[in-house]
Design a protein around this motif. Structure first.
Motif, mmCIF file in Angstrom:
data_model
loop_
_atom_site.group_PDB
_atom_site.id
_atom_site.type_symbol
_atom_site.label_atom_id
_atom_site.label_comp_id
_atom_site.label_asym_id
_atom_site.label_seq_id
_atom_site.Cartn_x
_atom_site.Cartn_y
_atom_site.Cartn_z
ATOM 1 N N SER A 318 33.174 98.234 48.361
ATOM 2 C CA SER A 318 33.236 97.005 47.561
ATOM 3 C C SER A 318 34.037 95.886 48.218
ATOM 4 O O SER A 318 33.693 94.711 48.024
ATOM 5 C CB SER A 318 33.773 97.306 46.168
ATOM 6 N N PRO A 319 35.112 96.151 49.009
ATOM 7 C CA PRO A 319 35.754 95.025 49.714
ATOM 8 C C PRO A 319 34.807 94.303 50.665
ATOM 9 O O PRO A 319 34.874 93.087 50.803
ATOM 10 C CB PRO A 319 36.898 95.712 50.469
ATOM 11 N N PHE A 320 33.905 95.062 51.325
ATOM 12 C CA PHE A 320 32.925 94.411 52.178
ATOM 13 C C PHE A 320 32.004 93.508 51.360
ATOM 14 O O PHE A 320 31.633 92.416 51.794
ATOM 15 C CB PHE A 320 32.098 95.461 52.917
ATOM 16 N N VAL A 321 31.627 93.988 50.158
ATOM 17 C CA VAL A 321 30.780 93.170 49.288
ATOM 18 C C VAL A 321 31.512 91.896 48.885
ATOM 19 O O VAL A 321 30.949 90.792 48.916
ATOM 20 C CB VAL A 321 30.368 93.977 48.038
ATOM 21 N N LEU A 322 32.783 92.038 48.513
ATOM 22 C CA LEU A 322 33.581 90.871 48.124
ATOM 23 C C LEU A 322 33.719 89.884 49.285
ATOM 24 O O LEU A 322 33.522 88.674 49.119
ATOM 25 C CB LEU A 322 34.961 91.329 47.652
ATOM 26 N N LEU A 323 34.078 90.395 50.474
ATOM 27 C CA LEU A 323 34.255 89.512 51.634
ATOM 28 C C LEU A 323 32.938 88.862 52.036
ATOM 29 O O LEU A 323 32.906 87.659 52.356
ATOM 30 C CB LEU A 323 34.826 90.314 52.803
ATOM 31 N N GLY A 324 31.849 89.634 52.015
ATOM 32 C CA GLY A 324 30.551 89.066 52.368
ATOM 33 C C GLY A 324 30.101 88.005 51.381
ATOM 34 O O GLY A 324 29.575 86.960 51.760
#
Length: 587
Positions: A318-324
């Motif tokens: 989910s951090p990758f989703v947030l950053l993306g």
């Protein structure tokens, strides 16, 4: 919006991340205190072949339950051999209750089967009624539930605390309680099948074990058949005994997976989003993308390390989703903002272009309208000077009037030149010529002015091959430079004009012994309508001469330089490339 999308991804991350973490890290080290004993279907083949003559091959039996593996003499021998090595506890994961009928036990059998170190599995029926095994003692303290619950997708991920009157089998054999009674606890799977030490029934019966194989160990006894029920886990299919072994390992090492509440993770995501927005809005896109990927990778690696070392779960996907999401949304926002700014700039440029065109038209109109009256004034002055040549006082006034009209005419011509070269259809017309001839023509025009002011002009013109350039513009350049030198050189001073050739360029230098230019004015003098700070009131001029010089030389692909020292003089030099293009340059 970015934060909400990140929180939504976090909700999904909570469901699937355990499975992915277990699969990625692979098999881990397990507690050496746990030993499994696996009873295979083939171990009971000879017994049942002797009892059931109608069966040709026991391996063809498919409807096998726990009761299939009950044989009192065999179990008595198995448990006796295990207890002789003094294990810490023995957990029998098979249920032997009503399904095996009445079991008659001798005092010796009771001593073995009711040994306090042995915990027998209990289960529940469809009505949630507890079914106890036949070996239940009077205090019912040698029982433990072997129940395993599947999640909605059929995967066993958690162990659920049992009722107070019937603890879980793992709690009984370890002597430790589960940390909570409120909800399911995530099982910390340490690997796939065969990660625990295992022995078969035949190895025990035929004494094929190493010495002290069961001493101070926790023994789990289960069965393995071709038709025995298997359970789906994050690590693949496992038997009931293997899953109970993983739960036992989790309890012994206190390896329960820890996690914070959703609120804390959401707050962390908000901080992460602010960090991403700061990076995206502060640094160039390529640098910001590098930082975003670096932060996401660092968080994922840190999450995996913390999970494997401290059994603490933190989100990785989910951090990758947030950053993306932050990257896409804010880059889009910046692109829209830049596009809006470009639109306003384009409108402003169009407005300024119209204003500049209006100004140029006005100046051009005024300048052209002034040329005719000035020409008439000069003609009348010339006629009067001829008619009154004998009158000294009147002749002097007419001569001054003529001089002022010439000066005004030069101002107007300079303005018209600037307007002409800045127009869109201005072209330079190159032709092959000798730069020294252009210099001589300019000197011929300006030597009378130099003699009038008491200034000497020296030349050092090196013979050169012809070069391709616009003769009109280059003559204007040389005249402007020499005229400037005459203007700012006091009486008795000297001016030197030098030309020479190098491998790639033609060099022309104009040196004077004038007052020089202050260092702070060196860059200003190349501007339009700009002059030295101490020359505005001392000498007359439009401030366009050096601007035109630089403009004309750069049109030819050359370069203009200036060196000056206050009180010693100034040297202005320009270079022209020898390999200039043959085509006309359109500005």
């Amino acid at each position: 919006m970015c934060w909400l999308i990140g929180c939504l991804a976090l909700s999904n991350d909570e469901i699937t991340s355990y499975d992915q973490r277990f699969q990625l890290r692979g098999d881990q080290k397990t507690s050496p205190q746990i030993v499994l004993i696996t009873i295979k279907q083939s171990d009971f083949a000879m017994i049942y072949d002797a009892r059931t003559n109608f069966l040709d091959n026991m391996s063809e039996v498919t409807d096998i339950t726990d009761s299939f593996f009950w044989n009192k003499p065999l179990w008595s021998e198995l448990l006796l051999r295990i207890l002789r090595q003094n294990p810490q506890s023995v957990g029998v994961t098979l249920y032997f209750g009503d399904n095996v009928g009445t079991v008659r036990m001798t005092p010796e059998d009771q001593r073995i089967f009711l040994d306090p170190r042995i915990v027998w599995a209990s289960t529940t029926n469809s009505l949630e009624r507890i079914l106890t095994p036949v070996f239940t003692n009077r205090d019912h303290n040698n029982l433990g539930s072997n129940e395993l619950r599947r999640d909605e997708d059929g995967v066993v991920r958690r162990v659920f605390p049992q009722r107070a009157e019937m603890p879980h089998l793992v709690e009984k054999i370890t002597g430790k309680k589960f940390p909570t009674q409120l909800a399911g606890l995530a099982i910390n799977y340490r690997g796939s099948a065969r990660v625990f030490k295992q022995y078969s029934l035949s190895e025990i019966i035929y004494d094929e074990l190493p010495a002290n194989a069961f001493t101070d160990k926790i023994i789990l006894i289960g069965a393995e058949t071709s038709s025995a029920p298997v359970y789906m886990t994050p690590m693949g299919t496992l038997s009931r005994t293997e899953i109970l072994a993983h739960i036992t390992d989790t309890v012994l090492g206190d390896k329960w997976i820890k996690r914070l509440s959703f609120v804390w993770y959401a707050a962390g995501f908000f901080v992460l989003m602010l960090m991403a927005v700061f990076v995206i809005t502060t640094y160039p896109q390529s640098v910001a993308l590098f930082f975003i990927l670096w932060i996401g990778t660092l968080l994922a690696a840190l999450s995996a390390w913390v999970f494997d070392t401290f059994y603490f779960w933190s989100p990785a996907f989910s951090p990758f989703v947030l950053l993306g999401t932050s990257w896409i949304i804010f880059i889009g926002y910046q692109a829209t903002k830049i596009e809006r700014q470009n639109f306003h700039l384009q409108q402003e440029q169009e407005y300024l272009a119209q204003l500049e065109q209006l100004k140029n038209n006005f100046v051009s109109l005024i300048s052209h309208d002034l040329k005719t009256p000035i020409a008439k004034i000069q003609a009348i002055v010339d006629r009067l000077m001829t008619q009154h040549a004998q009158e000294t006082e009147l002749g002097q006034d007419l001569k001054s009037l003529r001089l002022f009209s010439d000066e005004l005419n030069r101002y107007i011509q300079s303005i018209l030149k600037v307007l002409r070269v800045e127009s869109r259809d201005f072209k330079i017309n190159k032709e092959v010529a000798d730069i020294n001839e252009i210099i001589e023509e300019a000197l011929q025009h300006l030597r009378p002015l130099a003699r009038e002011r008491g200034i000497q002009i020296h030349t050092a013109l090196e013979p050169m091959f012809s070069v391709e350039f616009d003769t009109t513009l280059l003559k204007e350049v040389v005249i402007n430079l020499i005229e400037n030198a005459i203007k700012y050189t006091p009486a008795g001073g000297q001016i030197e004009v030098i030309s020479h050739e190098s491998e790639e360029f033609v060099h022309v230098l104009v040196k004077d012994t004038g007052e020089g230019i202050k260092p702070e004015d060196m860059e200003k003098v190349w501007g339009k309508f700009t002059r030295g700070s101490d020359q505005d009131l001392r000498t007359k001029g439009t401030g366009l001469g050096l601007y035109l010089v630089k403009y004309f030389i750069e049109l030819h692909g050359g370069k203009v330089t200036m060196e000056s020292k206050v009180g010693l003089g100034t040297t202005v030099a320009f270079t022209l490339p020898l390999d200039a293009e043959e085509d006309e340059v359109l500005v």
